[in-house]
Each structure stands twice: as structure tokens, then as C-alpha cells.
Design an enzyme around this catalytic site. Structure first.
Site, PDB file in Angstrom:
ATOM      1  N   PRO A 196       0.817  -1.164   0.000  1.00  0.00           N
ATOM      2  CA  PRO A 196       0.000   0.000   0.000  1.00  0.00           C
ATOM      3  C   PRO A 196       0.856   1.219   0.000  1.00  0.00           C
ATOM      4  O   PRO A 196       1.741   1.364   0.817  1.00  0.00           O
ATOM      5  CB  PRO A 196      -0.784  -0.096   1.284  1.00  0.00           C
ATOM      6  CG  PRO A 196      -0.474  -1.419   1.862  1.00  0.00           C
ATOM      7  CD  PRO A 196       0.777  -1.866   1.233  1.00  0.00           C
ATOM      8  N   GLU A 197       0.565   2.057  -0.934  1.00  0.00           N
ATOM      9  CA  GLU A 197       1.095   3.399  -0.842  1.00  0.00           C
ATOM     10  C   GLU A 197      -0.042   4.259  -0.312  1.00  0.00           C
ATOM     11  O   GLU A 197      -1.122   3.742  -0.018  1.00  0.00           O
ATOM     12  CB  GLU A 197       1.585   3.864  -2.209  1.00  0.00           C
ATOM     13  CG  GLU A 197       2.743   2.999  -2.684  1.00  0.00           C
ATOM     14  CD  GLU A 197       3.680   3.683  -3.652  1.00  0.00           C
ATOM     15  OE1 GLU A 197       3.694   4.927  -3.678  1.00  0.00           O
ATOM     16  OE2 GLU A 197       4.394   2.987  -4.370  1.00  0.00           O
TER      17      GLU A 197
END
Length: 277
Positions: A2-3
Site C-alpha cells: 500500500p502506498e
DNA sequence: CTGTTCTCCTGTGGGC
DNA sequence: TGCCCACAGGAGAACA
């Protein structure tokens, strides 16, 4: 995964399922994540409900409604969140490490094969937690601007990509969106940060904000579709201009294949024509 | 202080 | 097919 955009999307998707729902149980199937899960997690959460939700960098902050306690949740590299309704049959899958059970039987499952994710509790302001104190500005906030980035690049010896991925400078820009933002700004990732002009800093700031907002927007639409199918939230298909497109023709100049280089041990993608040194 | 390298862990995909 | 290696979206710790 996840960014920042994915974390933002996961958190937003979580809220309608759990806000003000009483926590009936917290099942810890594996406590040894990036850091050990607090031993008293269950006893401190059961009977309460989450009332406030906030993202800081790639951390999700879930505050209890009636007690000064915040769950600090990081999804690491491979963390996913599954939402399982009360009526839905569900048997645990491998890497389902923590399950939050809510009044009525709905469940939120933290699934994380690589176990780089983490859960912490704090009864202080989350900003004072050791994991959060040294973080730089939020990329979508007004204080991330041309003057700020210019100043923080001017006295740095590292390359541009490393600079915008440095969480002390700006948070939430991970390996994918670093490449994407530099491409949008037409800046070479290996350029020395201190050569950045004020004007270029403005372009880069704008590109970072644009690419993150576009991804949040697309994540929001993916979430609705995806959640209906599997109840999982985490990874979404984005259309990348350069990331993971080595050898494919640049969509902007239509002349050069995208190049891959390695910076600080991580892949960077760029167009050698559009992003001159 | 700055900057670099190492590290945690498991899964997957490509090459042979 | 099976095996081995490189690599994967993060980021703190240790070190120079």
C-alpha cells in the site's frame, strides 16, 4: 501494497463498516508481525467502538469513541483488509493474523503474508508516538509546496527520487508513485536534489499531488466494485505511465522505451527522452 | 546530523 | 516439471 492512495482508500472503505460498532472480540492468530502486537490489545478494545478515523503517512489511526486510545495500524508491504458481513460464511485463510469481531457478527480481518504490517495502541496523541514523531509533511496538505520542497532539496546530496521518498521530507510517496510523479514532472530520477530549481520544485509538488489524488480517485471507484466481489480491500489496478513498464514505448513521446534503473536497491522507471538529466 | 546498507517475511514468476 | 534465484508496493535499525 500500500502506498498512500491505497491506505486512504482502505481507511475510507472501513469507516461505514465499523464506525460506532461495538467491538465484541479481537482474535489474534499470529502476534509476531513487524512488531509484536500489544498483549492487551483485546482487553483494551473489547466493549469500545471506533469513532474517529484519520490517516497519517501510511498509518491508519482508529480512535476509540469514548476512551483516549488510538489503534495505529500499518499495512506494511503485503497487508490487506477483508470485510466479512455477519451472515457470510468465512473460514480463516493462511495469513489471516488479526480479526476484529463487531456487535452483530461482522468481522474485519487483517491479512498480511509478509508480516511487515503492525498494530500499536497509544493513549497519547498519535503524533507523539515514536513511529510518527519524525514524519515530514503530508503530500496533499498546503504546507507541501514549491518553497518547502525547494528548501529541503537545496541542502541535500541525494538524488531526486530518494529525496521525495524520504519520509522526513514528505510522507506517503512510495516506490510506484515516486517514479510516476517524476515522469509527470518530466524530471530525471537520478538528478541531484540540490540542482532542483524553485520552478521545478513547483512542478514536482504538483505532479505528486496530482498522481496521488488520481490514484485515490481510482481506488475509490475500484473499492466499490471490488468490495462487492470479495470483501477485500487493498490492491487496486492503476494505470501506470512508467512503473513496471520497462521496454514498453513511452506513451508521451512515443519514441523511446521506458528504462529501468536501480536506486537504493529499488527499481525506478523513467523515459530517457521525456526526463532528461 | 546525513546517507547507505541491512533486515524482517513469504510468495511469485522467470530462466534453466 | 522442478528447482533456484531475483524481486516485490515499507521503513526502522545499524552503521560509516
Amino acid at each position: 501494497m500500500p502506498e498512500l492512495p491505497e491506505v486512504e482508500t482502505v481507511l475510507r472503505g472501513l469507516i461505514p463498516h465499523i464506525q460506532d460498532q461495538t467491538i465484541e472480540d479481537v482474535i489474534i492468530r499470529r502476534p509476531d508481525l513487524r512488531w509484536p502486537i500489544p498483549l492487551d490489545l483485546r482487553e483494551r478494545l473489547v466493549g469500545h467502538s471506533f469513532g474517529h478515523f484519520q490517516r497519517r503517512a501510511k498509518y491508519m489511526l482508529l480512535g476509540l469513541r469514548h476512551a483516549p486510545l488510538t489503534l495505529i495500524w500499518h499495512l506494511g508491504m503485503s497487508g490487506r483488509v477483508k470485510v466479512v458481513s455477519a451472515t457470510e460464511p468465512y473460514s480463516y485463510a493462511p495469513h489471516d493474523h488479526v480479526i476484529f469481531v463487531f456487535e452483530g457478527g461482522a468481522r474485519i480481518i487483517f491479512h498480511d503474508p509478509r508480516r511487515f504490517g503492525s498494530l500499536h495502541l497509544t493513549d497519547q496523541s498519535p503524533d507523539e508516538h515514536p513511529l510518527l514523531t519524525h514524519l515530514g509533511v503530508e503530500p496533499l496538505a498546503a504546507d507541501f509546496n514549491a518553497d518547502y520542497l525547494y528548501a529541503l532539496c537545496a541542502r541535500s546530496s541525494v538524488d531526486l527520487k530518494s529525496r521525495i521518498m524520504d519520509q522526513r521530507v514528505v510522507v506517503g510517496v512510495g516506490n510506484i508513485y515516486a517514479s510516476e510523479a517524476l515522469f509527470r514532472a518530466r524530471l530525471h530520477p537520478a538528478r541531484s536534489a540540490h540542482t532542483l530549481t524553485l520552478e521545478e520544485a513547483g512542478l514536482l509538488v504538483g505532479a505528486i499531488k496530482d498522481v496521488l489524488l488520481a490514484a485515490i480517485h481510482s481506488g475509490g471507484s475500484s473499492l466499490r466494485d471490488h468490495a462487492q466481489v470479495s470483501g477485500e480491500m487493498g490492491y487496486f489496478q492503476h494505470q501506470f505511465a512508467v512503473y513496471d513498464r520497462e521496454g514498453l514505448l513511452c506513451g508521451h513521446c512515443q519514441a523511446m522505451p521506458i528504462c529501468r534503473i536501480v536506486q537504493k536497491g529499488r527499481s525506478t522507471f523513467y523515459c530517457p527522452t521525456c526526463q532528461e538529466v
